[in-house]
Scaffold this motif. Structure first.
Motif, PDB file in Angstrom:
ATOM      1  N   TRP A 170     101.395  47.683  42.930  1.00 27.25           N
ATOM      2  CA  TRP A 170     100.992  48.896  42.215  1.00 27.25           C
ATOM      3  C   TRP A 170      99.855  49.600  42.946  1.00 27.25           C
ATOM      4  O   TRP A 170      99.905  50.806  43.183  1.00 27.25           O
ATOM      5  N   GLY A 171      98.823  48.842  43.267  1.00 29.51           N
ATOM      6  CA  GLY A 171      97.672  49.424  43.959  1.00 29.51           C
ATOM      7  C   GLY A 171      98.049  49.957  45.331  1.00 29.51           C
ATOM      8  O   GLY A 171      97.586  51.035  45.736  1.00 29.51           O
ATOM      9  N   LEU A 172      98.892  49.197  46.055  1.00 32.64           N
ATOM     10  CA  LEU A 172      99.322  49.624  47.387  1.00 32.64           C
ATOM     11  C   LEU A 172     100.040  50.964  47.321  1.00 32.64           C
ATOM     12  O   LEU A 172      99.746  51.881  48.108  1.00 32.64           O
TER      13      LEU A 172
ATOM     14  N   ALA B 116     100.012  53.322  44.888  1.00 32.55           N
ATOM     15  CA  ALA B 116      99.177  54.427  44.403  1.00 32.55           C
ATOM     16  C   ALA B 116      98.171  54.882  45.466  1.00 32.55           C
ATOM     17  O   ALA B 116      98.038  56.083  45.739  1.00 32.55           O
ATOM     18  N   VAL B 117      97.496  53.932  46.076  1.00 28.62           N
ATOM     19  CA  VAL B 117      96.441  54.283  47.036  1.00 28.62           C
ATOM     20  C   VAL B 117      97.024  54.892  48.305  1.00 28.62           C
ATOM     21  O   VAL B 117      96.497  55.878  48.838  1.00 28.62           O
ATOM     22  N   THR B 118      98.118  54.323  48.811  1.00 29.61           N
ATOM     23  CA  THR B 118      98.691  54.860  50.046  1.00 29.61           C
ATOM     24  C   THR B 118      99.252  56.270  49.854  1.00 29.61           C
ATOM     25  O   THR B 118      99.160  57.097  50.765  1.00 29.61           O
TER      26      THR B 118
ATOM     27  N   LEU C 152      98.028  58.516  47.804  1.00 26.91           N
ATOM     28  CA  LEU C 152      96.853  59.395  47.776  1.00 26.91           C
ATOM     29  C   LEU C 152      96.303  59.622  49.182  1.00 26.91           C
ATOM     30  O   LEU C 152      95.927  60.750  49.537  1.00 26.91           O
ATOM     31  N   ILE C 153      96.261  58.566  49.993  1.00 29.82           N
ATOM     32  CA  ILE C 153      95.779  58.712  51.375  1.00 29.82           C
ATOM     33  C   ILE C 153      96.711  59.615  52.171  1.00 29.82           C
ATOM     34  O   ILE C 153      96.264  60.455  52.964  1.00 29.82           O
TER      35      ILE C 153
ATOM     36  N   ILE D  33      99.012  54.140  57.483  1.00 34.99           N
ATOM     37  CA  ILE D  33      98.521  54.076  56.107  1.00 34.99           C
ATOM     38  C   ILE D  33      98.993  52.780  55.448  1.00 34.99           C
ATOM     39  O   ILE D  33      98.242  52.127  54.708  1.00 34.99           O
ATOM     40  N   SER D  34     100.229  52.376  55.727  1.00 33.40           N
ATOM     41  CA  SER D  34     100.764  51.143  55.149  1.00 33.40           C
ATOM     42  C   SER D  34     100.036  49.912  55.671  1.00 33.40           C
ATOM     43  O   SER D  34      99.778  48.974  54.911  1.00 33.40           O
TER      44      SER D  34
ATOM     45  N   GLY E 153      96.806  49.753  53.851  1.00 35.12           N
ATOM     46  CA  GLY E 153      97.011  49.270  52.490  1.00 35.12           C
ATOM     47  C   GLY E 153      97.289  47.781  52.440  1.00 35.12           C
ATOM     48  O   GLY E 153      96.774  47.069  51.566  1.00 35.12           O
TER      49      GLY E 153
ATOM     50  N   ALA F   7      94.234  45.755  52.783  1.00 36.29           N
ATOM     51  CA  ALA F   7      93.467  45.700  51.535  1.00 36.29           C
ATOM     52  C   ALA F   7      94.043  44.660  50.571  1.00 36.29           C
ATOM     53  O   ALA F   7      93.304  43.831  50.020  1.00 36.29           O
TER      54      ALA F   7
END
Length: 424
Positions: free
Chosen positions: A215-217, A219-221, A223-224, A367-368, A371, A374
């Motif tokens: 989920w975080g991966l 959403a954040v990617t 946005l980036i 970007i991946s 992510g 992270a």
């Protein structure tokens, strides 16, 4: 003789072109197989092992630009081999390191074939997206028990598609989802409905995996990606298009999420999984406690303790790529992995805004990688096949950029040379 030689060359050229097309198709099929890993060894390993050997036998080369990737990954696995000396029982250790070494070779292979031709990048991402849609559909249908035996595509009431673990299934879907988002925002509007449909399938698959890391991966990617696209493009019309389409996509996915939450089973599991810290994270010998104890223990074990040994000493495995690097690959492996990650991110950052044919693919891969670095804080990613593919894409694009710069310098020198020989 010269006429015969020229005729032979003309005949050989179509044959070489045919072989390159077959080779590229075989690579795309290998990427497609990476979405189906229910058992090991998976078809992906068997196919790629033969493909890698054949390509290098036929002359595929590793350039100076990608040589550091080879050195870092081999050093990483040498650390793993040294850690085997610390094991009392070698039952599963050698096979684990053998798989790690093989995956390292796939990363080098992907970098080399991309450097050979950037036209393979669309094939790779399209094959990945196709595999992701199919395995996501399997996970979705399995979650809702759409047909007899569909439970094989779930685990602990979580969608896992054609994977062994929902925590690998979800992150596998994130890069192709990011690729589809980029295609919707920057591609032809006529194909956007098809891409949006595929994106909804992947987003639902990620959601039903109930993997907080996935989920975080995702959403954040996303946005980036939107931020970098707005930063790169100076056109006001394009920026408005990106913002409008992004807003529309967010509303559509939010509506889909609300519909999915109307199912009691989905709503209950979402409420449980949406908590940032689960009981098994914060309890005694939970995830975070194991991390603390593990790092302290590894300060006294420069060679590590061997693959899969940590899980026999504690309730679960490391679930942290930094700790996993220390336990399974020793200090040497840890330094190699940190060096690999930093070098990869630096290479991508230098080239991510340059106007090149391969720039969109580099953007998605870089970007991946960021992510995945992270989420590596809470999960082990050293045996994730798609992570090695991402490394290969970033390094392959870096090699393309290096070759492009060498070609530009050569052309510039050639022009200056002509002016010197024939002054105006």
């Amino acid at each position: 003789m010269s006429a015969i030689g020229a005729s032979s060359a003309r005949v050989a050229q179509p044959q070489r072109l045919t072989l390159r097309l077959i080779g590229s198709a075989a690579v795309a099929f290998g990427v497609f197989l990476s979405g189906f890993v229910i058992d090991e060894p998976a078809p992906y390993e068997l196919w790629m092992a033969g493909l890698i050997g054949l390509w290098f036998i036929l002359g595929l080369k590793i350039s100076r630009t990608t040589a550091p990737l080879l050195a870092l990954l081999l050093t990483f696995n040498i650390g793993g081999m040294l850690s085997l000396t610390q094991m009392r029982d070698l039952a599963t250790g050698p096979m684990y390191i053998a798989v790690s070494t093989f995956l390292a070779l796939t990363s080098i292979f992907y970098a080399a074939i991309i450097e050979d031709s950037h036209k393979r990048l669309p094939l790779i991402f399209n094959a990945w997206s196709f595999a992701a849609v199919i395995t996501s559909l399997l996970g979705i249908l399995g979650y809702f028990h759409a047909f007899p035996g569909s439970q094989v595509f779930t685990l602990y009431d979580r969608a896992k598609g054609a994977f062994q673990d929902p925590n690998v299934f979800g992150p596998f879907l994130a890069p192709p989802a990011l690729y589809l988002v980029h295609g919707i925002l920057a591609g032809n509007l006529r194909t956007s409905p098809f891409k949006a449909g595929a994106l909804l399938i992947l987003a639902l698959g990620i959601f039903l995996s109930f993997s907080r890391a996935a989920w975080g991966l995702f959403a954040v990617t996303v946005l980036i990606l939107i931020f970098i696209m707005l930063l790169k493009e100076r056109s006001g019309a394009f920026r408005l298009r990106v913002l409008v389409l992004s807003l529309g996509a967010i509303i559509l996915m939010a509506a889909s999420l609300l519909i999915a939450l109307q199912v009691p089973k989905v709503s209950e599991l979402f409420s449980a999984r949406a908590q940032l810290v689960q009981q098994y994270d914060g309890e005694h010998l939970g995830r975070f406690d194991r991390h603390r104890i593990g790092f302290q223990m590894m300060m006294e074990r420069p060679l590590g303790i061997g693959p899969l040994v940590f899980g026999t000493m504690f309730p679960e495995d490391e679930h942290n790529i930094w700790l996993k690097s220390l336990t399974t690959y020793g200090w040497l492996g840890f330094v190699s992995y940190v060096g690999l990650l930093c070098w990869t991110l630096t290479l991508g950052f230098r080239n991510i805004l340059l106007d090149r044919p391969w720039q969109p693919f580099l953007m998605v891969a870089w970007i991946s990688v960021l992510g995945h670095a992270a989420i590596g804080n809470v999960i082990d990613i050293d045996h994730w096949r798609h992570v090695y593919l991402l490394f290969g894409i970033v390094w392959g694009c870096a090699a393309l950029e290096a070759r492009h710069k060498r070609s530009s310098r050569s052309q510039t020198l050639e022009k200056f040379g002509k002016r010197a020989r024939f002054p105006a």
